[in-house]
Enzyme design. Structure first.
Site, PDB file in Angstrom:
ATOM      1  N   PRO A  89       0.799  -1.223   0.000  1.00  0.00           N
ATOM      2  CA  PRO A  89       0.000   0.000   0.000  1.00  0.00           C
ATOM      3  C   PRO A  89       0.835   1.279   0.000  1.00  0.00           C
ATOM      4  CG  PRO A  89      -0.864  -1.553   1.608  1.00  0.00           C
ATOM      5  CD  PRO A  89       0.452  -2.091   1.139  1.00  0.00           C
ATOM      6  N   GLU A 116       0.165  -8.593   8.416  1.00  0.00           N
ATOM      7  CA  GLU A 116       0.127  -7.164   8.703  1.00  0.00           C
ATOM      8  C   GLU A 116       1.098  -6.359   7.851  1.00  0.00           C
ATOM      9  OE1 GLU A 116      -0.961  -3.575  10.470  1.00  0.00           O
ATOM     10  OE2 GLU A 116      -1.918  -5.551  10.515  1.00  0.00           O
ATOM     11  N   ARG A 153      -0.839  -7.373 -21.855  1.00  0.00           N
ATOM     12  CA  ARG A 153      -1.604  -7.024 -23.058  1.00  0.00           C
ATOM     13  C   ARG A 153      -0.889  -5.965 -23.907  1.00  0.00           C
ATOM     14  NH1 ARG A 153      -5.039  -2.882 -23.070  1.00  0.00           N
ATOM     15  NH2 ARG A 153      -6.661  -4.083 -24.103  1.00  0.00           N
ATOM     16  N   ASP A 168      -6.819   2.565 -26.019  1.00  0.00           N
ATOM     17  CA  ASP A 168      -7.372   2.340 -24.688  1.00  0.00           C
ATOM     18  C   ASP A 168      -7.450   3.635 -23.890  1.00  0.00           C
ATOM     19  OD1 ASP A 168      -7.692  -0.357 -25.005  1.00  0.00           O
ATOM     20  OD2 ASP A 168      -5.759  -0.872 -24.111  1.00  0.00           O
TER      21      ASP A 168
END
Length: 245
Positions: A89, A116, A153, A168
């Site tokens: 994160p 954690e 991709r 895209d």
């Protein structure tokens, strides 16, 4: 491209990596994926890969030893580790630009964490820390799947239409323009006339305008970092006037 994945749950990748575009890349041998269960490398008799943090605190931390040992094995098997990506994160947020950057590499290694957090020493082995966004997942496996899908991709030869990736959303910095297919009229809803005109110049202009319009209406924050052409600036003034701004 060679991709190595370090995970406690290798079976999670069985479906996503063998379906659709990524699956076809594997079939074409444009991609090779190896998954290593780092629990196999623990020196713990109980096969633990986590432990309590020094100094106390909630939760358990992923130990350095199994990760270091697993990375050593990957390097021995492959000759190198390439870019070593820690799903965390605290990492930089993943986006299309990062996918494009990673697609230029020949070898990626992903470390999927659990519990954690990580023993801080694990970070000394990585080149990149990447996050999908400001939320926390149970583990890094889902994050790795998303990054792999978005990256693979973009590899040459993976998509059937080489122009698809360039059109895209986010590839140009803008959202993709609206698209339609047959029938031309469905339940009273009509395809814009310009798309039926056969005039490719007008169609390209319409798509560019609608791409800018959709971005302004739905993700105006994307425009802040873009250098717009004179034509785009003129269109944007029209779009804002039509929006009452």
């Amino acid at each position: 491209m060679k991709i190595d994945i370090l995970s406690l749950f290798p079976e999670m990748f069985a479906g996503p990596l063998h379906q659709s575009i990524v699956g076809k890349a594997l079939e074409k041998e444009l991609l090779q994926v190896d998954i290593t269960n780092y629990r196999d490398f623990t020196e713990s008799r109980q096969h633990h890969v986590d432990d309590y943090p020094y100094g106390g605190g909630a939760g358990m931390l992923l130990q350095a030893q199994p990760i270091f040992a697993a990375l050593d094995q990957v390097q021995q098997n492959s000759g190198d580790l390439g870019r070593v990506i820690l799903l965390d994160p605290a990492g930089r947020q993943f986006n299309q630009a990062v996918a494009t950057e990673l697609a230029k590499e020949q070898h990626l290694t992903f470390i999927c964490g659990h519990y954690e957090g990580y023993d801080e020493r694990i970070r000394t082995q990585v080149t990149d820390e990447i996050s999908l966004g400001d939320y926390v997942l149970t583990g890094g496996e889902l994050g790795a799947m998303v990054i792999i899908d978005a990256t693979v991709r973009l590899l040459p030869g993976v998509l059937g239409n080489t122009a698809s990736a360039g059109d895209d959303s986010f590839s140009t910095g803008l959202l993709e323009y609206p698209q339609y297919t047959r029938p031309a009229v469905y339940r009273g809803l009509k395809v814009p006339d310009v798309l039926l005109s056969g005039n490719h110049q007008k169609i390209a202009q319409w798509r560019a305008y609608e791409s800018l319009k959709r971005t302004y209406q739905r993700r105006p924050d994307l425009l802040a970092g873009l250098k717009l052409t004179a034509q785009q600036q003129a269109w944007l003034r029209i779009i804002k006037q039509q929006s009452g701004i």
